[in-house]
Write an enzyme that holds these catalytic residues in place. Structure first.
Site, PDB file in Angstrom:
ATOM      1  N   GLU A 138      -4.961  -3.795  -1.957  1.00 58.59           N
ATOM      2  CA  GLU A 138      -6.403  -3.508  -1.875  1.00 58.59           C
ATOM      3  C   GLU A 138      -6.661  -2.254  -1.034  1.00 58.59           C
ATOM      4  O   GLU A 138      -7.769  -1.724  -1.035  1.00 58.59           O
ATOM      5  CB  GLU A 138      -7.162  -4.716  -1.312  1.00 58.59           C
ATOM      6  CG  GLU A 138      -6.758  -5.181   0.075  1.00 58.59           C
ATOM      7  CD  GLU A 138      -5.546  -6.124   0.078  1.00 58.59           C
ATOM      8  OE1 GLU A 138      -4.556  -5.837  -0.650  1.00 58.59           O
ATOM      9  OE2 GLU A 138      -5.577  -7.119   0.814  1.00 58.59           O
TER      10      GLU A 138
ATOM     11  N   PHE B  97       0.808  -1.227   0.000  1.00 55.12           N
ATOM     12  CA  PHE B  97       0.000   0.000   0.000  1.00 55.12           C
ATOM     13  C   PHE B  97       0.839   1.273   0.000  1.00 55.12           C
ATOM     14  O   PHE B  97       0.351   2.342  -0.365  1.00 55.12           O
ATOM     15  CB  PHE B  97      -0.935   0.008   1.230  1.00 55.12           C
ATOM     16  CG  PHE B  97      -0.265   0.445   2.517  1.00 55.12           C
ATOM     17  CD1 PHE B  97      -0.128   1.797   2.821  1.00 55.12           C
ATOM     18  CD2 PHE B  97       0.258  -0.479   3.415  1.00 55.12           C
ATOM     19  CE1 PHE B  97       0.507   2.214   3.990  1.00 55.12           C
ATOM     20  CE2 PHE B  97       0.889  -0.084   4.580  1.00 55.12           C
ATOM     21  CZ  PHE B  97       1.014   1.280   4.867  1.00 55.12           C
TER      22      PHE B  97
ATOM     23  N   GLU C 167       9.848  -3.932  12.960  1.00 53.10           N
ATOM     24  CA  GLU C 167       9.396  -2.836  12.094  1.00 53.10           C
ATOM     25  C   GLU C 167       8.145  -2.196  12.720  1.00 53.10           C
ATOM     26  O   GLU C 167       7.197  -2.895  13.066  1.00 53.10           O
ATOM     27  CB  GLU C 167       9.058  -3.382  10.703  1.00 53.10           C
ATOM     28  CG  GLU C 167       8.627  -2.297   9.732  1.00 53.10           C
ATOM     29  CD  GLU C 167       8.448  -2.825   8.302  1.00 53.10           C
ATOM     30  OE1 GLU C 167       7.812  -3.867   8.122  1.00 53.10           O
ATOM     31  OE2 GLU C 167       8.964  -2.168   7.378  1.00 53.10           O
TER      32      GLU C 167
ATOM     33  N   CYS D  16       9.788   1.546   3.716  1.00 51.83           N
ATOM     34  CA  CYS D  16      10.761   0.483   3.989  1.00 51.83           C
ATOM     35  C   CYS D  16      12.164   1.062   4.121  1.00 51.83           C
ATOM     36  O   CYS D  16      13.084   0.368   4.540  1.00 51.83           O
ATOM     37  CB  CYS D  16      10.720  -0.569   2.891  1.00 51.83           C
ATOM     38  SG  CYS D  16      11.359   0.037   1.331  1.00 51.83           S
TER      39      CYS D  16
ATOM     40  N   LYS E 246      -1.129  -6.854  -9.450  1.00 57.74           N
ATOM     41  CA  LYS E 246      -2.127  -6.987  -8.376  1.00 57.74           C
ATOM     42  C   LYS E 246      -1.690  -5.992  -7.287  1.00 57.74           C
ATOM     43  O   LYS E 246      -0.827  -6.280  -6.477  1.00 57.74           O
ATOM     44  CB  LYS E 246      -2.141  -8.420  -7.832  1.00 57.74           C
ATOM     45  CG  LYS E 246      -3.418  -8.855  -7.127  1.00 57.74           C
ATOM     46  CD  LYS E 246      -3.866  -7.991  -5.965  1.00 57.74           C
ATOM     47  CE  LYS E 246      -3.072  -8.228  -4.705  1.00 57.74           C
ATOM     48  NZ  LYS E 246      -3.416  -7.239  -3.625  1.00 57.74           N
TER      49      LYS E 246
ATOM     50  N   SER F  17       5.324  -7.005   3.402  1.00 59.81           N
ATOM     51  CA  SER F  17       5.892  -7.303   4.717  1.00 59.81           C
ATOM     52  C   SER F  17       6.686  -8.611   4.682  1.00 59.81           C
ATOM     53  O   SER F  17       6.448  -9.464   3.819  1.00 59.81           O
ATOM     54  CB  SER F  17       4.758  -7.392   5.741  1.00 59.81           C
ATOM     55  OG  SER F  17       3.840  -8.382   5.315  1.00 59.81           O
TER      56      SER F  17
END
Ligand code: NAD
Length: 491
Positions: free
Chosen positions: A183, A156, A389, A288, A180, A233
């Site tokens: 979402e 995302f 994280e 990241c 893809k 992730s």
């Protein structure tokens, strides 16, 4: 309850075989993180939807990979032009569904455009090698060939950039490509494909399927897909790597991170403080490449902590579309709670919370997912907040005796995505370059983000695979080399 069509952006569509279709399985709302109101609805692609995309991609590949390479890059030049023309509108949609600031969204799109530009160099990038007289009377040539249909599954946090680490290279090398996207941020992807629809790509070469876990599993199990690029992730990256490999696919899976900044006595401390805060808090820490463990040489520790506090004080939390905002909203209430739990854990572990942004209120946006910056001092590397994280506007400082101890601290991390060193010493920079274990290292820069013409990828639990995103690495991922041996004996 309002119907999907009442939502500002309606229902998000797939782009399959050159046309727009609605995915079959009901999905979820897309919310504006600054207000927590739904702005669109995204359905998930069923097996039938994915099959349609793969069938169209396979058919398109047959013709596409036979086209001269110069022809294959022309739609990318058109795409680059459209991205330039529409970048403000794209950035606005990106902010609406993600929450970051408008400036950050524009910056991210710039990095995406750079990848489109770099992929336009495929006629050169794709070349492999040729050796005359490789053996007695024999010339030998290596040729890079596309493989068929590739897919990418993206996160995302950079919806306008990360798909472009892959798409331009996949198609310029002659493959067909299926995206893809997350979402949680599907609108930016839909806009990117709206622009791709205006280019001269033949139907089926670039396609978009929305969805969640089931859609990804269908992709991973599909015989018609040669390889999968993943960014997300670490636990999911590891699963994707294993499942794709078990299904005989090529796979590159980029995971999460825990990045360090090292500041030594010889550094320009004001500059280092400004860049450290920028690195930790940009995109609300949802990066990241965010550096959130700051290891400081003890002789300048107190001075540096003061400079950091002053820099954090200057940050403005708010709606990403407001001009003065420097820290936007977090992606969802659930993620905000996860970050808040980490702050609570840090307090319980005994770290000293010297800047506490938990009570922040943003006027006019009381329902948004806002968290002000939270800064700890005196963290230790066994604490959860120093190891896991967090992905929010939270960071911690710790003292170290010098560069060696600081590098040891960062190398004990399970992750290896990025690290920065602030120093005035060439010898320390050399030590860092030789010994720091991360895929992206920066000296006197807050964020170790490589340009599109260098590869991008981490090490240790930040990456599963061997060939990374962007540039030469991703060209090799999307092609296979054939070696030709020729002999023409003299009569
Ligand atoms: P995520 O792992 O939750 O989701 C990423 C993608 O995987 C999405 O498209 C999602 O639909 C799909 N997905 C989620 N769970 C899945 C499952 N169980 N099986 C199959 N597919 C699944 O990641 P996110 O929250 O969207 O993104 C944030 C994470 O991405 C952070 O950990 C961040 O560090 C990482 N990230 C890494 C890089 C990098 O280059 N290493 C870059 C950006 C983000």
């Amino acid at each position: 309850m309002s119907s999907h069509t009442d939502l500002q952006h309606g229902t998000v569509n797939n782009y399959i075989n050159g046309g727009w279709t609605t995915p079959k399985t009901d999905g979820q709302n897309v919310n504006n993180p600054a207000t927590n109101t739904p702005i669109a609805h995204v359905n998930y692609s069923s097996e039938t939807d994915v099959n349609q995309a793969v069938t169209a991609a396979q058919a398109a590949f047959e013709e596409w990979h036979q086209r001269p390479v110069e022809e294959r890059i022309q739609p990318l030049f058109e795409f680059k032009q459209l991205l330039e023309e529409h970048q403000d509108d794209l950035a606005e949609i990106l902010v609406e569904e993600h929450g970051k600031t408008f400036g950050e969204a524009k910056g991210e799109l710039r990095r995406g455009i750079e990848n489109v530009e770099t992929a336009c160099g495929i006629p050169t990038l794709m070349q492999a090698g040729h050796v005359e007289n490789a053996a007695p009377g024999i010339d030998e040539t290596a040729v890079r060939k596309p493989l068929g249909v590739f897919a990418a599954v993206t996160p995302f946090n950079f919806p306008g950039m990360i798909p472009l680490w892959f798409l331009p290279y996949a198609v310029a090398t002659g493959n067909a490509f299926i995206l893809k996207p997350s979402e949680q941020t599907p609108l930016t992807a839909e806009y990117l494909f709206d622009l791709l629809d205006q280019t001269s790509f033949p139907d089926g070469v670039v396609q978009l399927v929305h969805g969640s876990v089931d859609t990804v599993n269908t992709i991973l199990e599909h015989d018609g897909i040669e390889g999968v690029s993943f960014v997300g992730s670490t636990p999911v990256a590891k699963t994707i790597y294993e499942k794709a490999a078990a299904n005989g696919k090529r796979v590159q899976a980029q995971g999460g991170a825990k990045n360090h900044v090292i500041v030594t006595e010889s550094a320009n401390l004001e500059f280092a403080a400004e860049k450290t805060v920028g690195s930790a808090l940009a995109c609300s820490g949802e990066r990241c490449l965010a550096n959130d463990v700051v290891v400081v040489e003890e002789s300048v520790y107190e001075e540096f902590v003061d400079l950091i506090e002053a820099e954090v004080e200057r940050q403005v939390v708010g709606n990403g579309l407001d001009d003065d905002t420097t820290i936007g909203a977090l992606i969802s209430p659930e993620h905000e709670q996860r970050v808040r739990n980490h702050v609570e854990t840090g307090v319980q572990e005994g770290a000293d919370l010297i800047y506490d942004g938990r009570d922040i209120e943003v006027e006019g946006y009381e329902d948004g997912n806002f968290l002000g910056p939270c800064v700890f001092r005196d963290i230790t590397d066994d604490m959860v907040i120093a190891r896991e994280e967090i992905f929010g506007p939270v960071f911690g400082l710790m003292p170290a005796s010098g560069i060696n101890e600081a590098i040891d601290v960062m190398n004990r991390s399970e992750f290896g995505n990025a690290a920065s060193l602030f120093t005035g010493s060439g010898a320390e920079a050399k030590q860092f370059r030789h010994n720091a274990e991360a895929g992206n290292l920066a000296v006197n820069a807050g964020t170790a983000a490589p340009m599109a013409f260098f590869h991008f990828g981490g090490q240790k639990d930040s990456f599963f695979g061997d060939l990374h995103a962007q540039a030469e690495d991703v060209v090799r991922f999307y092609t296979d080399e054939t070696v030709y041996i020729e002999r023409w004996p003299d009569e």
